[in-house]
Scaffold this motif. Structure first.
Motif, PDB file in Angstrom:
ATOM      1  N   ALA A 180      10.948  56.266 -14.659  1.00 58.88           N
ATOM      2  CA  ALA A 180      11.362  57.418 -15.461  1.00 58.88           C
ATOM      3  C   ALA A 180      12.491  58.175 -14.775  1.00 58.88           C
ATOM      4  O   ALA A 180      13.465  58.609 -15.414  1.00 58.88           O
ATOM      5  N   GLY A 181      12.373  58.342 -13.454  1.00 57.89           N
ATOM      6  CA  GLY A 181      13.428  59.028 -12.725  1.00 57.89           C
ATOM      7  C   GLY A 181      14.741  58.278 -12.751  1.00 57.89           C
ATOM      8  O   GLY A 181      15.813  58.859 -12.966  1.00 57.89           O
ATOM      9  N   VAL A 182      14.682  56.948 -12.563  1.00 53.35           N
ATOM     10  CA  VAL A 182      15.894  56.134 -12.559  1.00 53.35           C
ATOM     11  C   VAL A 182      16.535  56.104 -13.945  1.00 53.35           C
ATOM     12  O   VAL A 182      17.760  56.163 -14.083  1.00 53.35           O
ATOM     13  N   ILE A 183      15.710  56.026 -14.999  1.00 56.84           N
ATOM     14  CA  ILE A 183      16.232  56.033 -16.364  1.00 56.84           C
ATOM     15  C   ILE A 183      16.961  57.338 -16.669  1.00 56.84           C
ATOM     16  O   ILE A 183      17.986  57.356 -17.374  1.00 56.84           O
ATOM     17  N   MET A 222      22.504  63.027 -14.616  1.00 53.86           N
ATOM     18  CA  MET A 222      23.112  63.694 -13.467  1.00 53.86           C
ATOM     19  C   MET A 222      24.453  63.091 -13.109  1.00 53.86           C
ATOM     20  O   MET A 222      25.145  63.597 -12.220  1.00 53.86           O
ATOM     21  N   LEU A 223      24.825  62.011 -13.783  1.00 54.65           N
ATOM     22  CA  LEU A 223      26.045  61.276 -13.437  1.00 54.65           C
ATOM     23  C   LEU A 223      26.966  61.133 -14.632  1.00 54.65           C
ATOM     24  O   LEU A 223      27.743  60.187 -14.715  1.00 54.65           O
ATOM     25  N   ILE A 224      26.884  62.035 -15.583  1.00 52.53           N
ATOM     26  CA  ILE A 224      27.632  61.909 -16.836  1.00 52.53           C
ATOM     27  C   ILE A 224      29.125  61.815 -16.558  1.00 52.53           C
ATOM     28  O   ILE A 224      29.658  62.472 -15.671  1.00 52.53           O
ATOM     29  N   SER A 225      29.804  60.956 -17.299  1.00 54.34           N
ATOM     30  CA  SER A 225      31.250  60.804 -17.167  1.00 54.34           C
ATOM     31  C   SER A 225      31.887  60.969 -18.535  1.00 54.34           C
ATOM     32  O   SER A 225      31.211  61.080 -19.550  1.00 54.34           O
ATOM     33  N   SER A 226      33.189  60.984 -18.540  1.00 58.61           N
ATOM     34  CA  SER A 226      33.910  61.142 -19.806  1.00 58.61           C
ATOM     35  C   SER A 226      34.051  59.820 -20.556  1.00 58.61           C
ATOM     36  O   SER A 226      34.614  59.773 -21.643  1.00 58.61           O
ATOM     37  N   LEU A 262      14.693  71.251  -7.697  1.00 61.01           N
ATOM     38  CA  LEU A 262      15.201  72.074  -8.796  1.00 61.01           C
ATOM     39  C   LEU A 262      16.690  72.359  -8.629  1.00 61.01           C
ATOM     40  O   LEU A 262      17.478  72.230  -9.579  1.00 61.01           O
ATOM     41  N   VAL A 263      17.094  72.729  -7.411  1.00 66.09           N
ATOM     42  CA  VAL A 263      18.514  73.030  -7.167  1.00 66.09           C
ATOM     43  C   VAL A 263      19.360  71.770  -7.294  1.00 66.09           C
ATOM     44  O   VAL A 263      20.425  71.777  -7.919  1.00 66.09           O
ATOM     45  N   LEU A 264      18.892  70.669  -6.711  1.00 68.71           N
ATOM     46  CA  LEU A 264      19.656  69.420  -6.755  1.00 68.71           C
ATOM     47  C   LEU A 264      19.860  68.944  -8.188  1.00 68.71           C
ATOM     48  O   LEU A 264      20.979  68.617  -8.602  1.00 68.71           O
ATOM     49  N   VAL A 265      18.785  68.891  -8.964  1.00 66.86           N
ATOM     50  CA  VAL A 265      18.869  68.390 -10.334  1.00 66.86           C
ATOM     51  C   VAL A 265      19.736  69.305 -11.196  1.00 66.86           C
ATOM     52  O   VAL A 265      20.597  68.843 -11.960  1.00 66.86           O
ATOM     53  N   THR A 266      19.536  70.617 -11.073  1.00 67.23           N
ATOM     54  CA  THR A 266      20.334  71.559 -11.864  1.00 67.23           C
ATOM     55  C   THR A 266      21.804  71.474 -11.500  1.00 67.23           C
ATOM     56  O   THR A 266      22.678  71.459 -12.380  1.00 67.23           O
ATOM     57  N   MET A 282      15.221  66.587 -17.470  1.00 62.79           N
ATOM     58  CA  MET A 282      15.049  67.370 -16.249  1.00 62.79           C
ATOM     59  C   MET A 282      13.627  67.352 -15.684  1.00 62.79           C
ATOM     60  O   MET A 282      13.452  67.257 -14.462  1.00 62.79           O
ATOM     61  N   PRO A 283      12.545  67.442 -16.488  1.00 65.09           N
ATOM     62  CA  PRO A 283      11.199  67.379 -15.883  1.00 65.09           C
ATOM     63  C   PRO A 283      10.953  66.089 -15.105  1.00 65.09           C
ATOM     64  O   PRO A 283      10.365  66.111 -14.019  1.00 65.09           O
ATOM     65  N   PHE A 284      11.418  64.953 -15.642  1.00 67.84           N
ATOM     66  CA  PHE A 284      11.237  63.675 -14.958  1.00 67.84           C
ATOM     67  C   PHE A 284      12.070  63.631 -13.675  1.00 67.84           C
ATOM     68  O   PHE A 284      11.615  63.118 -12.638  1.00 67.84           O
ATOM     69  N   LEU A 285      13.289  64.160 -13.757  1.00 65.50           N
ATOM     70  CA  LEU A 285      14.146  64.190 -12.576  1.00 65.50           C
ATOM     71  C   LEU A 285      13.583  65.124 -11.508  1.00 65.50           C
ATOM     72  O   LEU A 285      13.659  64.831 -10.306  1.00 65.50           O
ATOM     73  N   LEU A 286      13.010  66.251 -11.931  1.00 64.99           N
ATOM     74  CA  LEU A 286      12.416  67.187 -10.979  1.00 64.99           C
ATOM     75  C   LEU A 286      11.283  66.526 -10.202  1.00 64.99           C
ATOM     76  O   LEU A 286      11.208  66.649  -8.970  1.00 64.99           O
ATOM     77  N   LEU A 287      10.399  65.833 -10.907  1.00 60.04           N
ATOM     78  CA  LEU A 287       9.295  65.152 -10.238  1.00 60.04           C
ATOM     79  C   LEU A 287       9.822  64.049  -9.319  1.00 60.04           C
ATOM     80  O   LEU A 287       9.374  63.912  -8.163  1.00 60.04           O
ATOM     81  N   PHE A 288      10.774  63.271  -9.806  1.00 57.64           N
ATOM     82  CA  PHE A 288      11.334  62.153  -9.047  1.00 57.64           C
ATOM     83  C   PHE A 288      11.938  62.623  -7.726  1.00 57.64           C
ATOM     84  O   PHE A 288      11.618  62.109  -6.640  1.00 57.64           O
ATOM     85  N   PHE A 289      12.794  63.644  -7.779  1.00 60.10           N
ATOM     86  CA  PHE A 289      13.466  64.112  -6.563  1.00 60.10           C
ATOM     87  C   PHE A 289      12.543  64.934  -5.676  1.00 60.10           C
ATOM     88  O   PHE A 289      12.758  65.008  -4.462  1.00 60.10           O
ATOM     89  N   MET A 290      11.524  65.568  -6.249  1.00 59.25           N
ATOM     90  CA  MET A 290      10.546  66.255  -5.414  1.00 59.25           C
ATOM     91  C   MET A 290       9.808  65.250  -4.530  1.00 59.25           C
ATOM     92  O   MET A 290       9.600  65.474  -3.329  1.00 59.25           O
ATOM     93  N   LEU A 291       9.432  64.111  -5.115  1.00 55.81           N
ATOM     94  CA  LEU A 291       8.743  63.078  -4.346  1.00 55.81           C
ATOM     95  C   LEU A 291       9.669  62.445  -3.304  1.00 55.81           C
ATOM     96  O   LEU A 291       9.254  62.174  -2.171  1.00 55.81           O
ATOM     97  N   LEU A 292      10.936  62.223  -3.663  1.00 56.95           N
ATOM     98  CA  LEU A 292      11.889  61.683  -2.691  1.00 56.95           C
ATOM     99  C   LEU A 292      12.111  62.652  -1.535  1.00 56.95           C
ATOM    100  O   LEU A 292      12.206  62.245  -0.370  1.00 56.95           O
ATOM    101  N   THR A 293      12.195  63.953  -1.849  1.00 60.37           N
ATOM    102  CA  THR A 293      12.373  64.960  -0.801  1.00 60.37           C
ATOM    103  C   THR A 293      11.179  64.981   0.138  1.00 60.37           C
ATOM    104  O   THR A 293      11.336  65.043   1.365  1.00 60.37           O
TER     105      THR A 293
END
Length: 594
Positions: A18-21, A26-30, A71-75, A100-111
């Motif tokens: 879920a985090g990888v998907i 977080m990497l949006i491009s034009s 939270l800071v990293l994802v935002t 964002m909820p999935f990313l928050l959990l993902f990066f919290m666990l990585l941290t």
């Protein structure tokens, strides 16, 4: 009934997937947005992250600090990527909010996983005894810095005379002073350059003389930091890496040989951080050594005297220093900090009086409101009434407003009418409030676009591109002011090395290299500091965190500034070895040396 290991791994795999998907948010491009999702890299990221996520999910000691870091990293990355690619943030972007909820959990666990590794390293690492002949080693390190930087000085001779240097020199040369720049730095820079010109009949020699003066100060500062590491038995690898980092890392070299006031300001802040670490650990022993107390006073004074925001940082640090110094040392701590403040007031006001300096302009404090009103006028003029436009034109002429660029406020605020503002400031604050109520999203984007480079790691520092007011030689990048402005001229003795610094400064040279590019990113270093300081808070080392408060306060002031440039957060690079020391040694920071 306990859950089987197979079920735990399945849940961990789902959380990781879920985090990888959600990572592309977080990497949006034009472009079409397939850079990451349609790549084998997504599989590699999944495989690398799964073990860390699994360990943290079932064995980690999660805390509020890892959540805050996530939270800071994802935002920062979700908003920053949109500002970089699109030039605005669309607050109704439901794809971002859903991810964002999935990313928050993902990066919290990585941290949590990363911090667990740091805790294990700090717990078991052995400290070796200090070597003999410390004074001789210290001298060798000092001379090594001068040798390496001296070679670079020959390559960029007479040095990087840029970032307001010409203006500061002209104040001394023409004897017409203002308080726009710190007068102590104006007098030092202009005085040394003029002295060198008188002695050697060359402005280049005068500029080089100032660079040598600054090299000596910075070599002394860095040598003191490394001596501190040795005294408190920092790991050998860190001490050696510190020597090489201070000597060779390009950002350090650039600013050691740059005339900008940010160098000495950041050096004063670096010394303040290290001396506060010593004070909070040693307490009575610290004030038993008059040299340490005098050096803390000088560091606090230098921080305040070399940039105007340093004065406000000093004011906020005084109560912190007094409270954290310990019950028996508060009187001495108060005397030291307040003496630094008094010395700053005497020197700055004394110089302003003696030199008949004109008072600084208001627009430096009004950067954000000026940029917000200019963005509304340029991009959403229908929001403003004719009366509001008329009031705005009283302080900002139409030609200035038409020069609006999203990432830089200098081209607009340079023509701000200070006399009109001083006559009736409430009139213009009412204008700012009335327009802001009608266009809050425009105001938000105006501020984010001048600050997001300080917190978004992938931001390209190109703030001077397309600028029609200033005549800098910036190309695709505005990473560093490479020039030697008049009255000096570049006369490189090592052209190949000079070209290396030109590429780093004006091209997207280092920013194209994966991993390495992050070492040059203000936004990435912000996240590094945030992670390190939250890690220390998790370990309840609050006084260590407070020692870094000057750097934190500096960051809070510059995100309200005119743009994002490396020089405004130079302290992030200078203090990086210190952060590595306190994080890698953990609780050893507060053990006795005996």
């Amino acid at each position: 009934m306990s859950m089987s290991e197979g079920k735990k791994k399945f849940i961990s795999a789902v959380v990781t997937l879920a985090g990888v998907i959600c990572l592309p948010q977080m990497l949006i491009s034009s472009g079409k947005g397939l850079d990451f999702s349609n790549s084998f890299l997504s599989v590699l990221v999944f495989l690398l992250c799964f073990p860390v996520v699994h360990r943290s999910l079932w064995n980690g000691a999660r805390s509020i600090w890892s959540f805050l870091m996530s939270l800071v990293l994802v935002t920062a990355c979700c908003l920053g990527s949109r500002l970089e690619a699109l030039g605005y943030v669309w607050l109704t972007d439901w794809h971002m909010w859903a991810a964002m909820p999935f990313l928050l959990l993902f990066f919290m666990l990585l941290t949590d996983g990363l911090w667990g590794i740091l805790e294990d390293a700090g717990r078991y690492e052995k400290q070796e005894q200090e070597a003999a002949r410390i004074k001789r080693e210290t001298l060798y390190i000092f001379l090594f810095f001068l040798l390496v930087w001296g070679i670079v000085l020959l390559a960029v001779y007479p040095g990087f005379f840029v970032y307001d240097a010409q203006d500061e020199f002209n104040q001394v040369a023409m004897r017409r002073f203002t308080t726009h720049h710190p007068l102590l730095h104006v007098v030092l820079l202009g005085g040394i350059v003029s002295l060198g010109n008188k002695i050697f009949a060359s402005y280049n020699a005068g500029i080089a003389l100032y660079m040598v003066f600054q090299m000596l100060l910075m070599a002394g500062c860095f040598t003191y930091i490394l001596s501190y590491f040795r005294q408190y038995r920092a790991p050998v690898w860190l001490r050696r890496a510190g020597v090489l980092y201070f000597a060779f890392f390009p950002v350090i070299q650039m600013y050691v040989l740059c005339s900008a006031k940010d160098t000495l300001y950041s050096a004063g802040m670096l010394l303040t951080i290290v001396l506060l670490l010593r004070l909070f650990r040693e307490k009575a022993e610290f004030f038993g050594d008059r040299k340490k107390a005098a050096l803390l006073l000088l560091a606090l004074f230098s921080m305040a005297a070399m940039r105007h925001n340093g004065f406000y940082i000093l004011l906020l640090m005084i109560p912190v220093i007094i409270l954290c110094a310990g019950k028996n040392c508060r009187a001495k701590a108060a005397a030291t900090a307040c003496t630094a403040l008094l010395l700053y007031l005497l020197v700055s006001n004394g110089l302003a009086f003696a030199l008949h300096a004109q008072v600084q302009e208001n627009q430096e404090m009004l950067t954000v409101p000026i940029q917000q009103l200019a963005r509304v006028y340029t991009t959403s003029p229908e929001v403003m009434t004719e009366e509001e436009k008329s009031v705005l034109l009283e302080v900002l002429p139409r030609e200035a407003l038409e020069r609006y660029t999203p990432k830089l406020s200098d081209s607009v605020k340079i023509d701000f009418n200070n006399a009109a503002y001083r006559a009736e400031p409430s009139r213009y604050w009412k204008l700012w409030w009335s327009v802001g109520k009608k266009a809050p999203a425009v105001y938000l984007n105006a501020w984010l676009l001048t600050s997001y480079g300080f917190w978004y790691p992938d931001a390209v520092i190109d703030v001077y591109r397309g600028n029609t007011v200033f005549t800098y030689t910036y190309e695709d990048s505005s990473y560093f002011g490479f020039e030697t402005e008049l009255p000096g001229t570049r006369d490189s003795k090592i052209p190949l090395l000079n070209e290396w610094f030109r590429k780093l400064s004006l091209e997207l040279f280092q920013q194209k290299v994966p991993v390495v590019s992050m070492l040059f990113s203000p936004g990435f270093l912000f996240l590094v500091y945030l992670s390190g300081l939250l890690f220390l808070m998790r370990r309840k080392q609050y006084k260590t965190v407070l020692a870094f408060l000057p750097a934190i306060l500096n960051w809070l002031t510059v995100i309200l500034g005119p743009t994002y440039l490396v020089r405004y957060v130079l302290i992030f690079w200078l203090a990086l070895p210190v952060l590595a020391y306190v994080v890698s040694t953990g609780k050893l920071c507060y053990t006795n040396r005996n």
